[in-house]
Design a protein around this motif. Structure first.
Motif, PDB file in Angstrom:
ATOM      1  N   TYR A 269       0.766  -1.083  -0.017  1.00  8.73           N
ATOM      2  CA  TYR A 269      -0.027   0.179  -0.088  1.00  8.73           C
ATOM      3  C   TYR A 269       0.942   1.279  -0.168  1.00  8.73           C
ATOM      4  O   TYR A 269       1.630   1.466   0.899  1.00  8.73           O
ATOM      5  CB  TYR A 269      -1.040  -0.040   1.123  1.00  8.73           C
ATOM      6  CG  TYR A 269      -1.514   1.261   1.398  1.00  8.73           C
ATOM      7  CD1 TYR A 269      -2.554   1.682   0.416  1.00  8.73           C
ATOM      8  CD2 TYR A 269      -1.297   2.032   2.505  1.00  8.73           C
ATOM      9  CE1 TYR A 269      -3.386   3.007   0.909  1.00  8.73           C
ATOM     10  CE2 TYR A 269      -1.721   3.364   2.789  1.00  8.73           C
ATOM     11  CZ  TYR A 269      -2.835   3.886   1.939  1.00  8.73           C
ATOM     12  OH  TYR A 269      -3.476   4.912   2.307  1.00  8.73           O
ATOM     13  N   VAL A 270       0.566   2.266  -0.985  1.00 11.64           N
ATOM     14  CA  VAL A 270       1.235   3.420  -0.911  1.00 11.64           C
ATOM     15  C   VAL A 270       0.241   4.424  -1.412  1.00 11.64           C
ATOM     16  O   VAL A 270      -0.299   4.296  -2.592  1.00 11.64           O
ATOM     17  CB  VAL A 270       2.531   3.420  -1.960  1.00 11.64           C
ATOM     18  CG1 VAL A 270       3.099   4.824  -2.116  1.00 11.64           C
ATOM     19  CG2 VAL A 270       3.519   2.549  -1.751  1.00 11.64           C
ATOM     20  N   ALA A 271       0.083   5.398  -0.550  1.00  9.34           N
ATOM     21  CA  ALA A 271      -1.096   6.385  -0.814  1.00  9.34           C
ATOM     22  C   ALA A 271      -0.234   7.358  -1.850  1.00  9.34           C
ATOM     23  O   ALA A 271       0.929   7.943  -1.565  1.00  9.34           O
ATOM     24  CB  ALA A 271      -1.557   7.005   0.498  1.00  9.34           C
ATOM     25  N   VAL A 272      -1.140   8.044  -2.731  1.00  5.82           N
ATOM     26  CA  VAL A 272      -0.694   8.928  -3.830  1.00  5.82           C
ATOM     27  C   VAL A 272      -1.272  10.338  -3.792  1.00  5.82           C
ATOM     28  O   VAL A 272      -0.721  11.057  -4.448  1.00  5.82           O
ATOM     29  CB  VAL A 272      -0.549   8.431  -5.246  1.00  5.82           C
ATOM     30  CG1 VAL A 272       0.195   7.011  -5.285  1.00  5.82           C
ATOM     31  CG2 VAL A 272      -2.230   8.030  -5.517  1.00  5.82           C
ATOM     32  N   HIS A 273      -2.336  10.432  -2.932  1.00  7.07           N
ATOM     33  CA  HIS A 273      -2.922  11.683  -3.029  1.00  7.07           C
ATOM     34  C   HIS A 273      -2.720  12.493  -1.677  1.00  7.07           C
ATOM     35  O   HIS A 273      -3.034  12.017  -0.585  1.00  7.07           O
ATOM     36  CB  HIS A 273      -4.594  11.444  -3.083  1.00  7.07           C
ATOM     37  CG  HIS A 273      -4.999  10.751  -4.345  1.00  7.07           C
ATOM     38  ND1 HIS A 273      -5.077  11.562  -5.450  1.00  7.07           N
ATOM     39  CD2 HIS A 273      -5.045   9.827  -4.547  1.00  7.07           C
ATOM     40  CE1 HIS A 273      -5.518  10.810  -6.382  1.00  7.07           C
ATOM     41  NE2 HIS A 273      -5.347   9.552  -6.071  1.00  7.07           N
TER      42      HIS A 273
END
Length: 285
Positions: A269-273
């Motif tokens: 999981y990698v958040a981009v926002h």
């Protein structure tokens, strides 16, 4: 896969449906409201008969399901009386997961919450950042999430290969809802959330990853942005609000106080926002 998403008309539900369809899955929305003809079926999930029937198939819609994403719930305390929040959510959640089990579905992702970890944190956490080992409820919505996680831990034992993944979402923010981040320089802003947030699109990405990496048994993961929703460095926020709480060494300048290490390491999981970029692009801000 053919995937049912309960609560498909909600904020996180809409983003999840869009994400899963973009990945090539056939998605069925199950909710009390929705748009007919768009893969949506109206279901009263508090009715076990309707819920089980929807898991087995709906004529002219689908004849089987490979996985279920359960997001349907009364989303916060205060919309109905407190006991009604608990009663509705616990019954609906049991109905969905038990019916899925009976229908032979072996991949289930459910929405848990930061409220299962001590929200609104009037009693300081035992350490920071807070990880999945912390389980505390301070309202009936959070109590329902704690009870649901306990149920999933038991139900996951009932069928060989059954994977139930619970995602502890913090406050979900959709595109166009970033105007409140104008308060990001206020040290009290989002204090009850440990200053955390997650964009709905990143939450949907976490759901897709959980479906992609089902682990037989029960697993729980925090889902948040990797940095706080505050313009104030994390160390200053801790010193102001939680001066006596032990802190993990090496905390980043704006690192979130809701740890997403487990989701990053095990799900990818990698958040981009990021709120700074989204706030500057928000026409309502």
């Amino acid at each position: 896969m053919r995937i049912a998403v309960t609560g498909s008309s909600g904020k996180l539900g809409r983003a999840t449906v869009q994400r899963l369809r973009a990945e090539g899955h056939a998605v069925v929305g199950l909710d009390s409201t929705g748009t007919p003809g768009d893969g949506f079926t109206r279901v009263d999930l508090a009715d076990y008969g309707q819920t089980l029937d929807s898991m087995l198939g709906v004529t002219a819609r689908y004849d089987r399901l490979d996985a279920v994403v359960h997001l349907a719930a009364i989303p916060v305390n205060g919309l109905v009386p407190d006991a009604a929040t608990f009663h509705n959510n616990i019954v609906v959640s049991f109905n969905v997961v038990h019916a899925a089990l009976r229908a032979g579905i072996r991949s289930i992702v459910t929405a848990s919450s930061i409220t299962a970890m001590g929200f609104p944190f009037d009693v300081p956490p035992s350490r920071l950042p807070v990880d999945e080992s912390t389980t505390e409820a301070n309202n009936t919505y959070g109590l329902g999430k704690v009870a649901e996680e306990a149920m999933w831990g038991q139900l996951a034992r009932w069928a060989p290969g059954l994977a139930i993944t619970s995602l502890r979402f913090t406050n979900v923010v959709a595109a166009g809802e970033y105007a409140t981040f104008a308060r990001a320089s206020d040290p009290d802003y989002r204090r009850d959330l440990l200053f955390s947030y997650v964009d709905a699109r990143d939450g949907a990405a976490a759901v897709a990853l959980a479906l992609r990496h089902p682990e037989p048994g029960f697993e729980v993961y925090n889902v948040a942005a990797p940095e706080t929703g505050s313009a104030i460095p994390t160390a200053e926020l801790i010193a102001h609000h939680f001066p006596d709480v032990p802190v993990r060494p090496g905390l980043g300048e704006f690192e979130s106080l809701v740890s997403v290490d487990k989701a990053r390491e095990r799900l990818g999981y990698v958040a981009v926002h990021d709120w700074r970029r989204e706030y500057s692009a928000d026409p309502g801000a």
